[in-house]
Design an enzyme around this catalytic site. Structure first.
Site, PDB file in Angstrom:
ATOM      1  N   ALA A 161       0.236  13.082  -2.401  1.00  0.00           N
ATOM      2  CA  ALA A 161       0.412  14.144  -3.920  1.00  0.00           C
ATOM      3  C   ALA A 161      -0.187  15.717  -3.915  1.00  0.00           C
ATOM      4  CB  ALA A 161      -0.197  13.229  -4.907  1.00  0.00           C
ATOM      5  N   GLU A 195       8.173  -6.488  -2.583  1.00  0.00           N
ATOM      6  CA  GLU A 195       6.545  -7.517  -2.429  1.00  0.00           C
ATOM      7  C   GLU A 195       6.611  -8.255  -4.296  1.00  0.00           C
ATOM      8  OE1 GLU A 195       3.731  -3.746  -1.495  1.00  0.00           O
ATOM      9  OE2 GLU A 195       5.362  -2.754  -0.910  1.00  0.00           O
ATOM     10  N   ARG A 214      -0.543  -1.699 -12.146  1.00  0.00           N
ATOM     11  CA  ARG A 214       0.655  -1.257 -11.403  1.00  0.00           C
ATOM     12  C   ARG A 214       2.072  -2.249 -10.358  1.00  0.00           C
ATOM     13  NH1 ARG A 214       1.087   0.465  -6.097  1.00  0.00           N
ATOM     14  NH2 ARG A 214      -1.324   0.077  -6.009  1.00  0.00           N
ATOM     15  N   GLN A 216       0.251   0.611   3.177  1.00  0.00           N
ATOM     16  CA  GLN A 216       0.894  -0.405   4.212  1.00  0.00           C
ATOM     17  C   GLN A 216       2.441  -0.781   3.744  1.00  0.00           C
ATOM     18  OE1 GLN A 216      -1.314  -3.609   4.786  1.00  0.00           O
ATOM     19  NE2 GLN A 216      -2.704  -2.843   6.049  1.00  0.00           N
ATOM     20  N   HIS A 251      -9.058  -2.082  -5.570  1.00  0.00           N
ATOM     21  CA  HIS A 251      -7.658  -1.489  -4.985  1.00  0.00           C
ATOM     22  C   HIS A 251      -6.783   0.033  -5.695  1.00  0.00           C
ATOM     23  CE1 HIS A 251      -4.398  -1.305  -2.208  1.00  0.00           C
ATOM     24  NE2 HIS A 251      -3.681  -1.092  -3.265  1.00  0.00           N
ATOM     25  N   HIS A 267      -6.352  -5.572  -5.960  1.00  0.00           N
ATOM     26  CA  HIS A 267      -5.086  -6.138  -4.877  1.00  0.00           C
ATOM     27  C   HIS A 267      -5.862  -7.858  -3.888  1.00  0.00           C
ATOM     28  CE1 HIS A 267      -2.338  -6.603  -1.635  1.00  0.00           C
ATOM     29  NE2 HIS A 267      -2.271  -5.549  -1.795  1.00  0.00           N
ATOM     30  N   THR A 310      -3.520   7.389   0.852  1.00  0.00           N
ATOM     31  CA  THR A 310      -2.208   8.003   1.273  1.00  0.00           C
ATOM     32  C   THR A 310      -2.608   7.071   3.110  1.00  0.00           C
ATOM     33  OG1 THR A 310      -2.362   9.569  -0.185  1.00  0.00           O
ATOM     34  CG2 THR A 310      -0.954   9.001   2.064  1.00  0.00           C
ATOM     35  N   ARG A 314      -0.189  -8.557  -9.236  1.00  0.00           N
ATOM     36  CA  ARG A 314      -1.084  -8.561  -8.754  1.00  0.00           C
ATOM     37  C   ARG A 314      -2.492  -9.423  -9.723  1.00  0.00           C
ATOM     38  NH1 ARG A 314      -0.839  -2.786  -5.486  1.00  0.00           N
ATOM     39  NH2 ARG A 314       0.621  -3.885  -4.066  1.00  0.00           N
TER      40      ARG A 314
HETATM   41  P1  FAD Z   1      -5.543  10.295  -1.527  1.00  0.00           P
HETATM   42  O1  FAD Z   1      -4.273  10.261  -0.602  1.00  0.00           O
HETATM   43  O2  FAD Z   1      -6.484   9.308  -1.949  1.00  0.00           O
HETATM   44  O3  FAD Z   1      -6.106  11.224  -1.195  1.00  0.00           O
HETATM   45  C1  FAD Z   1      -6.963  12.307  -2.211  1.00  0.00           C
HETATM   46  C2  FAD Z   1      -7.597  13.656  -1.231  1.00  0.00           C
HETATM   47  O4  FAD Z   1      -8.248  13.345  -2.874  1.00  0.00           O
HETATM   48  C3  FAD Z   1      -8.086  13.547  -0.025  1.00  0.00           C
HETATM   49  O5  FAD Z   1      -7.763  14.640   0.376  1.00  0.00           O
HETATM   50  C4  FAD Z   1      -9.504  13.809  -0.428  1.00  0.00           C
HETATM   51  O6  FAD Z   1     -11.123  13.763   0.156  1.00  0.00           O
HETATM   52  C5  FAD Z   1      -9.756  14.498  -1.730  1.00  0.00           C
HETATM   53  N1  FAD Z   1     -10.361  14.278  -2.762  1.00  0.00           N
HETATM   54  C6  FAD Z   1     -11.335  13.257  -3.605  1.00  0.00           C
HETATM   55  N2  FAD Z   1     -12.220  14.321  -4.514  1.00  0.00           N
HETATM   56  C7  FAD Z   1     -12.251  15.364  -4.136  1.00  0.00           C
HETATM   57  C8  FAD Z   1     -13.754  16.693  -4.112  1.00  0.00           C
HETATM   58  N3  FAD Z   1     -14.299  16.128  -5.676  1.00  0.00           N
HETATM   59  N4  FAD Z   1     -13.827  17.213  -3.369  1.00  0.00           N
HETATM   60  C9  FAD Z   1     -11.923  18.506  -2.425  1.00  0.00           C
HETATM   61  N5  FAD Z   1     -11.278  16.721  -2.247  1.00  0.00           N
HETATM   62  C10 FAD Z   1     -11.710  15.638  -2.958  1.00  0.00           C
HETATM   63  N6  FAD Z   1       0.749   2.985  -3.026  1.00  0.00           N
HETATM   64  C11 FAD Z   1       2.173   2.356  -2.429  1.00  0.00           C
HETATM   65  O7  FAD Z   1       2.722   3.144  -3.510  1.00  0.00           O
HETATM   66  N7  FAD Z   1       1.999   1.653  -1.489  1.00  0.00           N
HETATM   67  C12 FAD Z   1       1.028   1.711  -0.663  1.00  0.00           C
HETATM   68  O8  FAD Z   1       2.106   1.016   0.572  1.00  0.00           O
HETATM   69  C13 FAD Z   1      -0.020   1.706  -0.712  1.00  0.00           C
HETATM   70  N8  FAD Z   1      -0.656   0.886  -0.655  1.00  0.00           N
HETATM   71  C14 FAD Z   1      -2.183   0.962   0.273  1.00  0.00           C
HETATM   72  C15 FAD Z   1      -3.252   0.413   0.862  1.00  0.00           C
HETATM   73  C16 FAD Z   1      -4.133   0.696   1.113  1.00  0.00           C
HETATM   74  C17 FAD Z   1      -5.175   0.009   1.525  1.00  0.00           C
HETATM   75  C18 FAD Z   1      -4.818   1.440  -0.754  1.00  0.00           C
HETATM   76  C19 FAD Z   1      -6.274   1.853  -0.281  1.00  0.00           C
HETATM   77  C20 FAD Z   1      -4.405   1.822  -1.447  1.00  0.00           C
HETATM   78  C21 FAD Z   1      -2.345   1.404  -1.258  1.00  0.00           C
HETATM   79  N9  FAD Z   1      -1.236   1.964  -1.776  1.00  0.00           N
HETATM   80  C22 FAD Z   1      -0.163   1.933  -2.073  1.00  0.00           C
HETATM   81  C23 FAD Z   1      -2.423   2.912  -2.781  1.00  0.00           C
HETATM   82  C24 FAD Z   1      -1.631   4.265  -2.362  1.00  0.00           C
HETATM   83  O9  FAD Z   1      -2.157   4.687  -1.301  1.00  0.00           O
HETATM   84  C25 FAD Z   1      -2.474   5.528  -3.294  1.00  0.00           C
HETATM   85  O10 FAD Z   1      -2.927   5.209  -4.800  1.00  0.00           O
HETATM   86  C26 FAD Z   1      -2.168   7.002  -3.327  1.00  0.00           C
HETATM   87  O11 FAD Z   1      -2.529   7.448  -1.089  1.00  0.00           O
HETATM   88  C27 FAD Z   1      -2.995   7.909  -3.763  1.00  0.00           C
HETATM   89  O12 FAD Z   1      -2.645   9.380  -3.092  1.00  0.00           O
HETATM   90  P2  FAD Z   1      -3.491   9.984  -3.726  1.00  0.00           P
HETATM   91  O13 FAD Z   1      -2.705  12.088  -3.342  1.00  0.00           O
HETATM   92  O14 FAD Z   1      -3.374  10.727  -5.675  1.00  0.00           O
HETATM   93  O15 FAD Z   1      -4.668  11.022  -3.366  1.00  0.00           O
HETATM   94  C1  SIN Z   2       0.295  -3.553  -0.047  1.00  0.00           C
HETATM   95  O1  SIN Z   2       0.724  -3.413   0.974  1.00  0.00           O
HETATM   96  O2  SIN Z   2       0.015  -4.467  -0.293  1.00  0.00           O
HETATM   97  C2  SIN Z   2       0.255  -2.319  -0.669  1.00  0.00           C
HETATM   98  C3  SIN Z   2       0.929  -1.977  -1.525  1.00  0.00           C
HETATM   99  C4  SIN Z   2       0.168  -1.179  -2.901  1.00  0.00           C
HETATM  100  O3  SIN Z   2      -0.902  -1.005  -3.071  1.00  0.00           O
HETATM  101  O4  SIN Z   2       1.362  -0.841  -3.408  1.00  0.00           O
END
Ligand code: FAD
Ligand code: SIN
Length: 526
Positions: free
Chosen positions: A15, A113, A384, A46, A349, A241, A42, A288
């Site tokens: 994001a 999925e 979700r 997977q 998750h 999850h 992020t 889920r």
């Molecule tokens: P993030 O990618 O979590 O980034 C957060 C950022 O904020 C980081 O840079 C961190 O350092 C920063 N931050 C936090 N707090 C502070 C602070 N106080 N000060 C400064 N920086 C801070 N979703 C899907 O759609 N498909 C998938 O296949 C999928 N698989 C997943 C597998 C796993 C193992 C996990 C954990 C999640 C998965 N998800 C999946 C969910 C998805 O990955 C996340 O919801 C998404 O990546 C979140 O992105 P984001 O940019 O909002 O935050």
């Molecule tokens: C997964 O690969 O099962 C995670 C997918 C997701 O959280 O959207």
């Protein structure tokens, strides 16, 4: 010390980086990340990113599936908007260098999925997030308008409150002037002033013992907005999850992607019985909330530590080809997934709720946007659907960037902000005060505010949380800031919001299941 920028982006996951790339066309961007740039939820994604790419799939089908998973709580207009805009955003990711797997004929290889009625998940093997993070990092690194501050921790948002004015949640004129940022090398705190601020701080998994989330996921952005009197909603919908690798002591838990069930793997009890079809006609590919609850129930009835995921009947060559990381990881724990069933348990998750935003990611505080997992857009409702999170992040990053580029020149940098006040603070004498409260917070949330809740459990959770809240606030007032202490404080704030919102919802809906109101208005009882 004051620093300034046009766009302050807190968070470097999908994001934050997508927003930054777009906003940088219009002005200076500063990205703040509390760890290395790439250490994000992020990176660990997977399964992939959902989008309608070709017939027989259609927007209508993706919309219907998303709404069905959300159990009646999705905002229809948001679901339609996001799903229709997703393919364009995917094309942009590809232009920026993200590579998704393709079939020999050159078409995208689309997987399935839980909750999806067709194949619509674009992916890069079983490490899609790592590929996205890699490509975005590369694109960002060479951008002349983007500054990156790694290992910098955002402590609090700056609003009129810091100018001595009273700010209330009901006010509509609260403004964000930037944030107080702690440089983790040296612990000094400075104000980073901005015309527009964006929260992209991700999820909250570390509120719980067992989580798939890396250590950075501590709900900081949500807590900061709540303290700044912004609106937060839908916090009771914490997604577990169904299938993380059962490997006691390992933290975070390694995810066994739902895509493996999309590929044909089946959930079984320890004695080898398939059980999901008793709970849902979609079997192991039910949404889920249903799957995690069914696993939880089977484990409790049988007194087992885990259930099993069986992929042994699938083509071993294709299995290794499509899931190389899962294969490798399991092999390290002596499980050959082509021959042995995988022990799995549910793990915290994803958070469906968060900072309330409009269709352009704007929060209830002026000059403040929230995008990605920290935000609550109305897309996910009460649960979700898989792979809709990365999709939501790219769509809202784009919309928020477009909207804030139109607005940011209207806002002046506010230079009257006071320095962070460190008077009367000392280093905490005993780290154990922080670590013990951290453990207690995780115990409270895991034991009382997990997959199955009740009035009594929530009441107990709140009573115990209040004690550690008071202790932590006292410590915070007299201590020199540390990341551990700030994160603990944030997680306690977020836990409070989850418990209070769970207490308010007097029915079982999506991810919120309570023994006291099991006969939810729609659906099954457990
Ligand atoms: P993030 O990618 O979590 O980034 C957060 C950022 O904020 C980081 O840079 C961190 O350092 C920063 N931050 C936090 N707090 C502070 C602070 N106080 N000060 C400064 N920086 C801070 N979703 C899907 O759609 N498909 C998938 O296949 C999928 N698989 C997943 C597998 C796993 C193992 C996990 C954990 C999640 C998965 N998800 C999946 C969910 C998805 O990955 C996340 O919801 C998404 O990546 C979140 O992105 P984001 O940019 O909002 O935050
Ligand atoms: C997964 O690969 O099962 C995670 C997918 C997701 O959280 O959207």
């Amino acid at each position: 010390m004051n620093r300034k920028t046009d766009f302050l982006v807190i968070g470097s996951g999908i994001a934050g980086l997508c927003y930054a790339l777009k906003a940088a066309d219009a002005g200076k961007v500063c990205i703040v990340a509390k760890s290395d740039l790439e250490e994000t939820n992020t990176k660990y994604a997977q399964g992939g990113i959902a989008a309608v790419m070709r017939p027989p799939d259609s927007f209508e089908k993706h919309i219907n599936d998303t709404i069905a998973c959300g159990d009646g709580f999705c905002k229809q207009e948001i679901v339609e908007m996001v799903i229709k805009e997703a393919p364009e955003r995917i094309r942009e990711l590809i232009e920026w260098g993200v590579e998704f797997d393709r079939d020999p004929d050159g078409k995208f290889n689309l997987t399935k999925e839980g909750g999806h009625t067709g194949n619509r998940v674009l992916h890069h093997k079983d490490n899609t997030g790592e590929e996205i993070q890699r490509a975005l990092k590369q694109k960002i690194s060479s951008h002349p308008n983007i500054e990156i501050l790694e290992h910098h921790f955002a402590v609090d948002l700056i609003t009129q409150h810091h100018l001595g004015k009273k700010v209330k949640r009901s006010h509509t004129d609260t403004e964000c002037y930037g944030a107080y940022i702690m440089n983790q090398k040296g612990s000094d705190v400075f104000s980073l002033l901005s015309r527009t601020t964006v929260i992209a701080t991700g999820g909250i998994g570390n509120l719980y013992h067992t989580t798939t989330n890396p250590v950075i996921a501590t709900g900081d952005g949500i807590a900061m907005v709540y303290r700044a009197k912004g609106k937060v909603n839908d916090m009771e919908f914490v997604q577990f999850h169904p299938t993380s690798l059962f490997n006691p002591g390992e933290r975070p838990s390694f995810l066994i992607s739902e895509a493996l069930r999309g590929f044909g793997a089946v959930l079984r009890t320890m004695d080898g019985e398939e059980f999901m079809t008793q709970y849902d006609s979609r079997g192991s590919l039910a949404p889920r909330d249903i799957t995690a609850r069914a696993i939880d129930k089977e484990m409790k009835i049988r007194g087992d530590d885990h259930v099993l995921l069986d992929a042994t009947h699938l083509d071993p060559v294709k299995l290794k080809e499509n899931f190389p990381n899962i294969y490798k990881k399991c092999k390290k724990t002596d499980i050959d997934i082509t021959k042995n069933m995988i022990p799995v348990v549910p793990a915290a998750h994803y958070l469906c709720g968060g900072i309330e935003v409009d269709k352009n990611g704007k929060s209830s505080i002026n000059r403040l946007y929230a995008i990605g997992e920290a935000s609550s857009t109305g897309l996910h409702g009460a649960n979700r659907m898989a792979s809709n999170s990365l999709m939501e992040a790219v769509v809202f990053a784009h919309r928020a960037a477009e909207e804030s580029k139109k607005q940011f020149n209207k806002y002046e940098i506010n230079y009257n902000i006071p320095q962070w006040n460190i008077e009367g603070t000392n280093y905490p004498e005993e780290m154990v005060l922080i670590t013990q409260n951290y453990k207690e917070m995780q115990q409270i949330m895991s034991n009382y505010v997990g997959i199955v809740r009740s009035n009594l459990r929530l009441k107990r959770a709140l009573a115990r949380l209040k004690i550690i809240y008071q202790e932590t606030e006292e410590l915070y007032k007299k201590s020199t800031l540390s990341v551990n202490l700030c994160e603990l404080r944030n997680m306690i704030n977020v836990s409070y919001l989850i418990i209070k919102m769970a207490q308010k919802l007097r029915e079982s809906r999506g991810l919120h299941y309570t023994l006291d109101y099991p006969s939810k208005k729609s659906g099954m009882e457990f």
